[in-house]
Enzyme design. Sequence first.
Site, PDB file in Angstrom:
ATOM      1  N   LYS A 259       0.824  -1.199   0.000  1.00 22.67           N
ATOM      2  CA  LYS A 259       0.000   0.000   0.000  1.00 22.67           C
ATOM      3  C   LYS A 259       0.867   1.261   0.000  1.00 22.67           C
ATOM      4  O   LYS A 259       2.093   1.194  -0.069  1.00 22.67           O
ATOM      5  CB  LYS A 259      -0.948  -0.024   1.205  1.00 22.67           C
ATOM      6  CG  LYS A 259      -1.878  -1.231   1.235  1.00 22.67           C
ATOM      7  CD  LYS A 259      -2.720  -1.339  -0.018  1.00 22.67           C
ATOM      8  CE  LYS A 259      -3.913  -2.270   0.124  1.00 22.67           C
ATOM      9  NZ  LYS A 259      -3.600  -3.633   0.543  1.00 22.67           N
ATOM     10  N   HIS A 260       0.225   2.414   0.129  1.00 21.56           N
ATOM     11  CA  HIS A 260       0.924   3.687  -0.053  1.00 21.56           C
ATOM     12  C   HIS A 260       1.989   3.947   1.004  1.00 21.56           C
ATOM     13  O   HIS A 260       3.066   4.464   0.699  1.00 21.56           O
ATOM     14  CB  HIS A 260      -0.090   4.823  -0.082  1.00 21.56           C
ATOM     15  CG  HIS A 260      -1.011   4.753  -1.244  1.00 21.56           C
ATOM     16  ND1 HIS A 260      -2.080   3.880  -1.289  1.00 21.56           N
ATOM     17  CD2 HIS A 260      -1.027   5.414  -2.430  1.00 21.56           C
ATOM     18  CE1 HIS A 260      -2.704   4.008  -2.443  1.00 21.56           C
ATOM     19  NE2 HIS A 260      -2.093   4.934  -3.150  1.00 21.56           N
TER      20      HIS A 260
END
Length: 397
Positions: free
Chosen positions: A190-191
């Site tokens: 994820k980010h």
Amino acid sequence: MSARPYRRETWLPYGRQWIDERDIEAVTAVLRGDYLTTGPLVPEFESKFARAVGAAYAVAFSNGTAALHGACQAAGIGPGDEAVTTPMTFAASANAVLYLGGKPVFADIDPRTYNLDPTAVEPLLNERTKAIVTVDFTGQPSRLSALKAMAEARGIPLIEDAAHALGASYRGRPVGSAADMTMFSLHPVKHVTAGEGGVIATNDERYYRKLTDFRNHGIVRDRARLEAKDAPAWYYEMQSLGFNYRLTDFQAALADSQLDKLDRFVARRRAIARRYDEAFGGLDEVVTPYQDGEGESSWHLYVLQLNLEQLRAGRDEVFERLHRENVGANLHYIPVYLHPYYRDLGYARGLCPNAEWLYERILTLPLFPAMTDEDVDDVIRAVRSVIRACVPETSAR
């Protein structure tokens, strides 16, 4: 005419974390300190995260699934209740409803954005519906205004699964500021990452209290909330049934350090997505991701739709050919109700035709901030070469 696909030398995964020396130093400092868990860094990270997403509160959990479980519990979902959600998601979005004895009700997707279609949600709402659980698929925000209006009209919460959408915005506001509860994931692809972890952002103090209790066995230490008002300083009460879903301090340290780089990470993801759009936008054999303009995606995933009517190969063959070229294509997602467990619960094929049609035609391409320009070039060359190799002989260009 056949084409010999381009092959890069090393494997390129579809997603991967980017850890630098500052991240390592942040974690090392915790390991050398007094607290590994239940220390000061989790609340510090929560405050910083809440500011980043425009929310009053943030509650960190051990993983994103635990966070969704907490959100569904805070929404009051129980046996016999329903929650409307999308089939185009990881199983956790629906599983969290099952954990509480509720029933996931699947609404079809918008065939352009691949997100939950509000017009498909409306007919499914009834007196048993306790929440709408939308998912910002690939990082593009859902149609939050329409979904929130439906939820408010029935007095139920909108839960936004924004596991893909940290750093995205909707109508100029950060994702995390609009829904009643918004879940973010801290998984390595994820980010930003904590190794594992999840966060619920909310502007509602009632949900905040329920969430903090739920992740810690339902135990309350806040003296203002204790039933025993004259209790000694050490005293605590278990006031509800919760779980051990706490995040550790060393995970919070990593996530806090990663959060400092969120803007840079999102900018790089957007730049890679633009490169892909430019490279594949002119190919008749594929469809690039549609963006509806209400929000700005943070591009967790780049999903390419195959125009199978113009190819002599199916999705699986294209997938395998890309893997042979060391390009780690992936697939997001099998519609949840097509999994054997859900089939055994009585869900049947044909429930959401748009989602099922899309599932047969999509591939996820590598996209993560640590990709070099050369990596992006490799993906573009491999995809174009594989697509050319799969064009029927009569229409090969």
